[in-house]
Design a protein around this motif. Sequence first.
Motif, PDB file in Angstrom:
ATOM      1  N   THR A  39       0.852  -1.191   0.000  1.00 16.87           N
ATOM      2  CA  THR A  39       0.000   0.000   0.000  1.00 16.87           C
ATOM      3  C   THR A  39       0.883   1.234   0.000  1.00 16.87           C
ATOM      4  OG1 THR A  39      -1.676  -1.189   1.256  1.00 16.87           O
ATOM      5  CG2 THR A  39      -1.856   1.211   1.199  1.00 16.87           C
ATOM      6  N   LEU A  40       0.654   2.103  -1.007  1.00 20.20           N
ATOM      7  CA  LEU A  40       1.435   3.324  -1.116  1.00 20.20           C
ATOM      8  C   LEU A  40       1.017   4.339  -0.075  1.00 20.20           C
ATOM      9  CD1 LEU A  40       1.370   3.732  -4.983  1.00 20.20           C
ATOM     10  CD2 LEU A  40       3.369   3.209  -3.592  1.00 20.20           C
ATOM     11  N   ASP A  41       1.972   5.172   0.296  1.00 21.61           N
ATOM     12  CA  ASP A  41       1.694   6.310   1.165  1.00 21.61           C
ATOM     13  C   ASP A  41       0.976   7.373   0.344  1.00 21.61           C
ATOM     14  OD1 ASP A  41       1.817   8.101   3.298  1.00 21.61           O
ATOM     15  OD2 ASP A  41       3.788   8.836   2.740  1.00 21.61           O
ATOM     16  N   THR A  42       0.390   8.361   0.982  1.00 24.18           N
ATOM     17  CA  THR A  42      -0.302   9.428   0.264  1.00 24.18           C
ATOM     18  C   THR A  42       0.644  10.526  -0.211  1.00 24.18           C
ATOM     19  OG1 THR A  42      -0.775  10.555   2.349  1.00 24.18           O
ATOM     20  CG2 THR A  42      -2.448   9.031   1.498  1.00 24.18           C
ATOM     21  N   ASP A  43       1.898  10.509   0.208  1.00 27.26           N
ATOM     22  CA  ASP A  43       2.877  11.528  -0.178  1.00 27.26           C
ATOM     23  C   ASP A  43       3.696  11.024  -1.357  1.00 27.26           C
ATOM     24  OD1 ASP A  43       4.826  13.449  -0.427  1.00 27.26           O
ATOM     25  OD2 ASP A  43       5.451  13.386   1.665  1.00 27.26           O
ATOM     26  N   VAL A  44       3.540  11.656  -2.522  1.00 24.18           N
ATOM     27  CA  VAL A  44       4.234  11.183  -3.723  1.00 24.18           C
ATOM     28  C   VAL A  44       5.708  11.575  -3.757  1.00 24.18           C
ATOM     29  CG1 VAL A  44       2.133  11.140  -5.108  1.00 24.18           C
ATOM     30  CG2 VAL A  44       3.594  13.173  -5.154  1.00 24.18           C
TER      31      VAL A  44
END
Length: 167
Positions: free
Chosen positions: A24-29
């Motif tokens: 699951t990716l973080d929300t900060d790109v």
Amino acid sequence: EGNGTLASSTSLTEEDGTAEVVFTLDTDVQHINKVKVYPAKNTNIWEEFEIRSVAGQVARIRQIYPMNGRVTVGGDINITVRCEDAYGNPVEDQNVLFEIVEGQGDLSSENSISDGTTGEASTYFSTSVLSNAVLRASLSENPNISVLINIEILPFPMLSVQDIWDR
């Protein structure tokens, strides 16, 4: 490495030798996520994957500059906005439309493409009329995503005899 999360730190292989785990990716790109994969019995053999996240769709346009918009009659002022996704990440390559909704003046450009790094789009506003102005920056694909920018127009600065003498 990075701010993403693995659902599990281990996974069993299938008959064809593949294994899978949810990442699951973080929300900060701004972060680059790296995942290292290796057999449990031999950590000397491994492969590393780089997983980059990208910003989502534009959720808002935020005023960056000026925060307190003031310009003298005959002067100009830079107007900069930022296209952001729902998590505040900059969104690139968006067509932003600028328009004067109250007052009088000129824009250096009525549209600008948001920058690939910052998500920012800019124009310059100038006026020769002593009357406050309101500008709107909106997303061309969805005009409901917009921000209003208030500009206070100040008279020409008054110089005293002492000001002139000091120059």
